[in-house]
Design an enzyme around this catalytic site. Structure first.
Site, short mmCIF file in Angstrom:
data_model
loop_
_atom_site.label_atom_id
_atom_site.label_comp_id
_atom_site.label_asym_id
_atom_site.label_seq_id
_atom_site.Cartn_x
_atom_site.Cartn_y
_atom_site.Cartn_z
N LYS A 28 13.36 -1.88 -24.45
CA LYS A 28 13.29 -1.11 -25.70
C LYS A 28 14.31 -1.65 -26.70
O LYS A 28 13.99 -1.88 -27.87
CB LYS A 28 13.54 0.37 -25.40
CG LYS A 28 13.19 1.29 -26.56
CD LYS A 28 13.66 2.71 -26.28
CE LYS A 28 12.86 3.42 -25.22
NZ LYS A 28 11.68 4.13 -25.74
N ARG A 98 18.12 7.27 -25.88
CA ARG A 98 17.02 6.95 -24.96
C ARG A 98 17.48 5.94 -23.93
O ARG A 98 18.31 5.09 -24.20
CB ARG A 98 15.84 6.33 -25.72
CG ARG A 98 15.18 7.25 -26.72
CD ARG A 98 14.06 6.48 -27.42
NE ARG A 98 13.11 7.36 -28.08
CZ ARG A 98 13.16 7.67 -29.38
NH1 ARG A 98 14.11 7.17 -30.14
NH2 ARG A 98 12.26 8.48 -29.91
N GLY A 107 10.33 6.75 -14.22
CA GLY A 107 11.17 7.58 -13.34
C GLY A 107 12.48 7.99 -13.97
O GLY A 107 13.17 8.87 -13.48
N MET A 109 15.48 8.99 -17.14
CA MET A 109 15.65 9.88 -18.27
C MET A 109 15.01 9.26 -19.49
O MET A 109 15.16 8.08 -19.72
CB MET A 109 17.13 10.10 -18.56
CG MET A 109 17.32 11.23 -19.54
SD MET A 109 18.90 11.17 -20.39
CE MET A 109 18.41 10.33 -21.88
N ARG A 354 6.08 -2.57 -27.57
CA ARG A 354 6.13 -3.30 -26.29
C ARG A 354 4.72 -3.78 -25.99
O ARG A 354 3.75 -3.26 -26.56
CB ARG A 354 6.65 -2.42 -25.17
CG ARG A 354 5.79 -1.20 -24.94
CD ARG A 354 6.37 -0.31 -23.85
NE ARG A 354 5.59 0.92 -23.74
CZ ARG A 354 6.00 2.02 -23.14
NH1 ARG A 354 7.19 2.07 -22.62
NH2 ARG A 354 5.23 3.07 -23.06
N HIS A 470 -9.70 -5.79 12.52
CA HIS A 470 -11.09 -6.25 12.48
C HIS A 470 -11.83 -5.63 11.29
O HIS A 470 -12.47 -6.31 10.51
CB HIS A 470 -11.79 -5.89 13.80
CG HIS A 470 -13.22 -6.29 13.84
ND1 HIS A 470 -14.24 -5.44 13.46
CD2 HIS A 470 -13.80 -7.47 14.14
CE1 HIS A 470 -15.38 -6.08 13.59
NE2 HIS A 470 -15.15 -7.32 13.99
N SER A 779 -5.75 -26.18 9.61
CA SER A 779 -5.97 -24.99 8.80
C SER A 779 -5.03 -23.91 9.35
O SER A 779 -5.08 -23.60 10.55
CB SER A 779 -7.42 -24.55 8.89
OG SER A 779 -7.60 -23.39 8.13
N CYS A 846 -6.45 -20.38 6.11
CA CYS A 846 -7.65 -19.54 6.20
C CYS A 846 -7.32 -18.14 6.69
O CYS A 846 -8.20 -17.33 6.89
CB CYS A 846 -8.71 -20.19 7.06
SG CYS A 846 -8.22 -20.38 8.78
N TYR A 866 -6.06 -26.83 0.08
CA TYR A 866 -6.94 -25.74 -0.34
C TYR A 866 -6.49 -24.42 0.27
O TYR A 866 -5.73 -24.39 1.25
CB TYR A 866 -8.40 -26.02 0.05
CG TYR A 866 -8.66 -26.00 1.54
CD1 TYR A 866 -8.94 -24.81 2.21
CD2 TYR A 866 -8.62 -27.17 2.28
CE1 TYR A 866 -9.17 -24.80 3.57
CE2 TYR A 866 -8.86 -27.17 3.64
CZ TYR A 866 -9.13 -25.97 4.29
OH TYR A 866 -9.34 -25.95 5.64
C1 PEP Z 1 -6.04 -16.44 11.63
O1 PEP Z 1 -5.58 -16.17 12.74
O2 PEP Z 1 -5.35 -16.49 10.61
C2 PEP Z 1 -7.48 -16.68 11.48
C3 PEP Z 1 -7.97 -17.04 10.31
O3 PEP Z 1 -8.26 -16.44 12.56
P1 PEP Z 1 -8.74 -14.97 12.99
O4 PEP Z 1 -8.36 -14.03 11.92
O5 PEP Z 1 -10.20 -15.05 13.19
O6 PEP Z 1 -7.97 -14.78 14.26
#
Ligand code: PEP
Ligand code: MG
Length: 887
Positions: A28, A98, A107, A109, A354, A470, A779, A846, A866
């Site tokens: 501010k 202020r 949160g 004053m 702002r 899962h 990966s 992954c 990637y």
């Molecule tokens: C992992 O373990 O990060 C993975 C991609 O395999 P999953 O989640 O199938 O165990």
């Protein structure tokens, strides 16, 4: 010499760059100084720095002589700019006080207005303004505000006194109160303070000022502020600044007004001023909803069919000036501004500006529009969008105006909102969905056997399981809203009933899930469908031009692959093959294979699976034509495939002609105490090579068939899971190579392919140099790598991880955002060692972290090639990768 105080306005602002530095004077304060600096009408004032706040909170006690002297001098600056003296009984200067941290913090004053009024100065204000009613009204407002935020008294007592005063006079609204009425109320207010505090309301204006300054600093450590900081990742050592500013009055009659405005519509992003104002009012009247504010522009008023005049119509001159300020501020800040202003007897004053908060849709529109207007460049547009906010645009969301009754809150496992009838098992879900009914699958937790039900359901709710359970992983992959780990859900399968919090429900009752915040609501709550407007595509094109890392998808069905491609995936980074085995038609053959006594029995069962698996790969290669596809060979613990109930054993016995007793004995043998660390991953390939052989055969046959049919040869990447040693990979790579050679011989064609591994175990990361002698790519399976590095079960830790995050042990759930210091170190080390052995090794991620912006930024630093994320996260990953590349 360090300054503790910076002045602004009055034509003589500070030239010290610290006076506009948010870290020193707060957001501010910096913006007030900035506005004054570009010549906008800002009431003169000063800011006490955040550094002084940090010192005050650490050391406590009195303010130093230097600070007191600087404040006195700065007060003098305001006095001479305004031509009034603080505490002057004839014509007093009044100020507002202020808080103002680096970022705005609800949160803390907020504001004390009209400070400097007492029994003497109120008379002076009445005389100098020529408005006795205004003076006494201001005084009673001041006593109430000061008592509330500085003295810590409850405001209800004051509100009750006002209500009684109005009733006594037979008044309906505050505007009917006369000067004498307010004066009488002031006496009552002072009596309330004296009774509550045991001492009178402070009459010394300097005592008032220092009290307010202390209150602002103290509010940094209030419980509310601490909670807000924790929820928003704001460090506790920033401190807040204090802004003291000459009062201007929007409540000096019908030529005065106050309002808030946005330079563009924060909901839609439309380039149209948007705001509210009130004639003859002070700022808090707009915010507190005491009176209904009016529209700012004529267009907005007409559209809403409202009668009270807009500011554009009622005060055309001040409005014209305000509109010019809007233009100037947007050009100056190159962003949409959220503004507070006051008009005092026709003269416009700016109280705050702002960058305004906005919806994801508005953020996109504004960013793209502003590039078109030449206000910002593409890089700025890319940086300005929060990647996670894109989620709002990809899934249906709850209508913000729809009423809702929240029963419980779980983890926001997969975004989007969905309503449907409760079903308690996957088969029922499928049966009802086939009849066209919307259902929500509610389970204690899900397992691969529930896939068909998850697919059939509009949303998934589980009582257990974390963000990489899962249910969460599969739901995100499918784009199904999911709330997991909602411990307030208890299910009684026998009676087909459940309790969610205090609410007793049965199968068939309707609930709504909001996967974006984890809320579980009773009944149907209206949703809004996503709209992938043109701006979205434009921004994605820009992001793609600026990113270095490729973005792939975790996808295992042709439908998921199609979605992934639509969202711009550049390949499949993880095709989990186990879910293909749970199909109704196949599970019997899978179980036959697992429960077979010997290799011959297993091969017989695998022969039934081969054509099915080949068809799966064929379809995926077709959809992903021309793009890389990483297929992971079977990974889950065998026990996940075992039959559970007697009925399932009997059914299987009928199909494969082995007695239930034998089957049960065999299942007993396969039972594991700790399957996550058991017979899974490449250990399956080592012990039952025929399984991986069948999968490799299916894969290469499909690849050859697609190449023959389309001419576009896929380049399969065969990925071996849960490798810990070079030798495991060596054995299994040889198996894959042998199978490929056999298939190529039979098909009369050779294709490019690669064999690589997941890095999911600390040992694999440490020995990556050795493993890279065999593996052509890595990966990073950071779900398992997090689980095994932290020794923290991905399925069970949700129960206590919250406490870990709340106590600052982890900054965020390590299954959501990579633990950079620990797991991240293993990733960097493995990348480095892998590259040392094989400089051109392809590296990707992954695990679920591949869709998390902070983790993606880390991947950019490590130089991965990637990231791979679930299909609905692909756009988020594209944008986050671009932001990471831009630094
Ligand atoms: C992992 O373990 O990060 C993975 C991609 O395999 P999953 O989640 O199938 O165990
Ligand atoms: Mg894994």
């Amino acid at each position: 010499m360090t300054s503790y105080v910076f002045t602004f306005g009055g034509g003589v602002g500070s030239s010290d760059p610290r006076s506009r530095d948010k870290t020193i004077v707060g957001g501010k304060g910096a913006n007030l100084a900035e506005m004054a600096g570009i010549g906008l009408p800002v009431p003169p004032g000063f800011t006490i720095t955040t550094e002084e706040c940090v010192r005050y909170l650490a050391e406590g006690g009195d303010f130093s002589a230097e600070v007191q002297a600087e404040v006195a001098k700065a007060l003098g600056h305001i006095e001479s700019a305004v031509g009034k003296k603080f505490g002057d009984a004839a014509d007093p200067l009044l100020v507002s006080v202020r808080s103002g941290a680096r970022v705005s913090m609800p949160g803390m004053m907020d504001t004390v207005l009209n400070l400097g009024l007492n029994d003497a100065t109120v008379e002076g204000l009445a005389a100098s303004s020529g408005d006795e009613r205004f003076a006494w009204d201001s005084y009673r407002r001041f006593i109430q505000m000061y008592s509330d935020v500085v003295l810590g008294l409850n405001h209800h007592a004051f509100e009750d006194a006002l209500e009684i005063a109005k009733e006594d006079q037979g008044y309906y609204a505050d505007v009917e109160m006369q000067a004498a009425d307010w004066q009488a109320l002031v006496a009552e207010y002072k009596a309330i303070v004296a009774a509550e505090l045991g001492r009178p309301f402070p009459q010394d204006v300097h005592e008032q000022l220092w009290g307010a300054i202390r209150a602002v600093f103290d509010s940094w450590d209030s419980d509310r502020a601490k909670v807000y900081r924790r929820l928003n990742d704001i460090p506790g050592d920033w401190g807040t600044a204090v802004n003291v500013q000459a009062m201007v009055f929007g409540n000096m009659g019908d030529t005065s007004a106050t309002g808030v405005a946005f330079t563009r519509d924060p909901a839609t992003g439309e380039k149209a001023y948007y705001g509210e104002w009130l004639v003859n009012a002070q700022g808090e009247d707009v915010v507190a909803g005491i009176r209904t504010p009016q529209y700012l522009t004529k267009a907005a008023r007409t559209r809403a069919g409202a009668k009270p005049l807009s500011m554009e119509e009622a005060m055309p001159e001040a409005y014209g000036e305000l509109a010019a300020v809007f233009e100037l501020l947007e050009k100056h800040y190159r962003d949409m501004q959220d503004i507070e202003f006051t008009v005092e007897r026709g003269k416009l004053w700016m109280l705050q500006t702002r960058s305004g908060k906005r919806t994801a849709k508005a953020a996109l529109k504004m960013a793209v529009d502003m590039v078109g207007e030449g206000l910002i460049d593409e890089k700025t547009a890319i940086r300005r969008i929060d990647p996670m906010a894109l989620d709002q645009l990809l899934h249906p969301t709850l209508d913000p105006d729809a009423p809702r009754e929240v029963l419980a809150r779980g983890l926001p496992a997969s975004p989007g909102a969905a309503s449907g009838a409760i079903v308690l098992d996957a088969d029922t879900a499928q049966a009802h969905a086939e009849r066209g009914e919307a259902v929500i699958l509610v389970r204690v937790e899900t397992s691969p056997e529930d896939i068909h039900g998850m697919h059939a359901a509009k949303g998934i709710l589980t009582a257990r399981g974390g963000m990489t359970s899962h249910a969460a992983v599969v739901a995100r992959g499918m784009g199904r809203p999911c709330v997991s780990g909602a411990s307030a859900v208890s299910i009684d399968l026998a009676s087909r009933t459940l309790k969610i919090g205090q609410c007793e429900l049965k199968e068939g009752d309707v609930i709504t899930l909001d996967g974006a915040n984890g809320d579980v609501m009773l009944g149907h709550v209206r949703t809004i469908e996503p709209e992938l407007v043109g701006d979205f595509g434009t921004l994605m094109v820009w992001a793609d031009q600026h990113r270095r890392m490729k973005v792939r998808a975790n996808a295992e069905t042709p439908a998921d692959c199609r979605t992934a491609r639509q969202f711009g995936a550049e390949g499949v980074g993880l095709c989990r093959t186990e879910h293909m085995f749970f199909d109704d038609k196949r599970i019997a053959a899978v179980r036959q294979m697992i429960l077979a006594e010997d290799e011959g029995g297993r091969r017989a069962a695998l022969a039934k699976l081969l054509p099915e698996q080949r068809a799966d790969f064929h379809a995926i290669f077709e959809v992903m034509a021309g793009l890389p596809v990483t297929v992971r060979l079977l990974d889950p613990p065998l026990h996940e495939f075992l039959p559970h109930s007697d009925a399932e054993f009997e059914e299987l016995s009928d199909v494969i002609g082995i007695g239930t007793a034998t089957l049960k004995r065999r299942a007993e043998e396969l039972h594991e105490f700790n399957p996550m660390l058991g017979h899974r991953g490449c250990r399956l390939g080592i012990t039952f090579p025929e399984i991986y052989e069948m999968q490799a055969r299916a894969l290469f046959e499909a690849a050859c068939d697609v190449a023959a049919a389309s001419g576009a040869a896929p380049v399969p990447e065969v990925m071996i899971p849960l490798v810990a040693t070079r030798r495991e990979l060596e054995i299994l790579k040889a198996l894959v190579d042998r199978t490929a050679a056999a298939v190529f011989g039979e098909k009369g064609r050779t294709l490019d392919y690669h064999v690589g591994t997941m890095i999911e175990l600390p040992r694999a990361a440490l020995l990556a140099g050795e493993i890279a002698e065999v593996g052509e790519f890595f990966s990073f399976g950071t779900n398992d790598l997090t689980q095994t590095t932290l020794g923290l079960s991905r399925d069970d830790s949700a129960k206590f991880l919250n406490a870990y995050v709340e106590q600052g042990i982890f900054p965020r759930d390590p299954f959501v955002s990579i633990d950079i210091d620990g797991v991240g170190q293993l990733v960097s080390l493995a990348a480095e060692r892998g590259r040392a052995t094989r400089p051109d090794i392809k590296l990707g991620i992954c695990g679920e972290h591949g869709g998390d912006p902070a983790s993606i930024a880390f991947c950019e630093k490590v130089g991965l090639d990637y990231v791979s994320a679930s299909p609905f996260r692909v756009p988020i990953a594209r944008l986050a990768a671009a932001q990471a590349a831009l630094g």
